[in-house]
Design a protein around this motif. Sequence first.
Motif, PDB file in Angstrom:
ATOM      1  N   THR A 179       0.823  -1.203   0.000  1.00 34.05           N
ATOM      2  CA  THR A 179       0.000   0.000   0.000  1.00 34.05           C
ATOM      3  C   THR A 179       0.860   1.257   0.000  1.00 34.05           C
ATOM      4  O   THR A 179       1.818   1.371   0.773  1.00 34.05           O
ATOM      5  CB  THR A 179      -0.901   0.002   1.257  1.00 34.05           C
ATOM      6  OG1 THR A 179      -1.764  -1.121   1.183  1.00 34.05           O
ATOM      7  CG2 THR A 179      -1.723   1.280   1.338  1.00 34.05           C
ATOM      8  N   HIS A 180       0.522   2.162  -0.904  1.00 30.98           N
ATOM      9  CA  HIS A 180       1.167   3.468  -0.937  1.00 30.98           C
ATOM     10  C   HIS A 180       0.092   4.548  -1.016  1.00 30.98           C
ATOM     11  O   HIS A 180      -1.091   4.261  -1.232  1.00 30.98           O
ATOM     12  CB  HIS A 180       2.103   3.591  -2.147  1.00 30.98           C
ATOM     13  CG  HIS A 180       3.266   2.648  -2.117  1.00 30.98           C
ATOM     14  ND1 HIS A 180       4.203   2.657  -1.116  1.00 30.98           N
ATOM     15  CD2 HIS A 180       3.634   1.654  -2.966  1.00 30.98           C
ATOM     16  CE1 HIS A 180       5.107   1.713  -1.365  1.00 30.98           C
ATOM     17  NE2 HIS A 180       4.775   1.087  -2.471  1.00 30.98           N
ATOM     18  N   CYS A 217       5.337   9.667   0.075  1.00 34.86           N
ATOM     19  CA  CYS A 217       4.354   8.658   0.471  1.00 34.86           C
ATOM     20  C   CYS A 217       4.147   8.758   1.971  1.00 34.86           C
ATOM     21  O   CYS A 217       5.099   8.581   2.738  1.00 34.86           O
ATOM     22  CB  CYS A 217       4.835   7.259   0.095  1.00 34.86           C
ATOM     23  SG  CYS A 217       3.709   5.964   0.660  1.00 34.86           S
ATOM     24  N   VAL A 258       2.532   6.789   3.934  1.00 32.88           N
ATOM     25  CA  VAL A 258       2.419   5.517   4.643  1.00 32.88           C
ATOM     26  C   VAL A 258       3.636   5.358   5.559  1.00 32.88           C
ATOM     27  O   VAL A 258       4.756   5.732   5.184  1.00 32.88           O
ATOM     28  CB  VAL A 258       2.314   4.344   3.642  1.00 32.88           C
ATOM     29  CG1 VAL A 258       2.347   3.000   4.366  1.00 32.88           C
ATOM     30  CG2 VAL A 258       1.049   4.470   2.811  1.00 32.88           C
ATOM     31  N   MET A 268      10.729   7.231  -0.610  1.00 26.68           N
ATOM     32  CA  MET A 268       9.574   7.726  -1.373  1.00 26.68           C
ATOM     33  C   MET A 268       9.363   9.201  -1.067  1.00 26.68           C
ATOM     34  O   MET A 268       8.368   9.606  -0.448  1.00 26.68           O
ATOM     35  CB  MET A 268       8.328   6.904  -1.040  1.00 26.68           C
ATOM     36  CG  MET A 268       8.513   5.424  -1.353  1.00 26.68           C
ATOM     37  SD  MET A 268       7.008   4.477  -1.148  1.00 26.68           S
ATOM     38  CE  MET A 268       6.070   5.005  -2.572  1.00 26.68           C
TER      39      MET A 268
END
Length: 138
Positions: free
Chosen positions: A82-83, A121, A123, A131
């Motif tokens: 998941t991103h 990102c 997350v 990221m």
Amino acid sequence: MAISARVALTTTALAFSAALVLAGCSSGDSSQSSGAASASTTKAASGTQVTVTETEYALKLSQSSFTPGTYTFTADNAGKVTHALEIDGPGVSDVKTKNLGGGQQAALTVTLKKGTYELYCPVDGHKGLGMDQHITVP
Ligand SMILES: [Cu+2]
């Protein structure tokens, strides 16, 4: 099943509308945040289209030079975990996609001004793993 899913979506939309109305009514000083609000409420694809390909653990932008104006950044999760994508910078604060599973996409439309913007990102831990990209609008 289809019916209950639709009811859930409608309920979410109503709750979201109610939140917007409450936010509007309670404001004595809303002018300070109007820039960020306009950036995050524009959902339709408009402006220059930029694809942000997300993998473990990197972001790859389809273009690297920018000028002031409206851009739609489409986060494309080409990875397996998941991103999501968040953008922060002048006039753009806390604008982010929902969490995206592998193969999913979501778009963010923002107006870029002169300055430096960070795309990353949100997350847990992914920003520190790589990221994270900065773009400069001259
Ligand atoms: Cu991520």
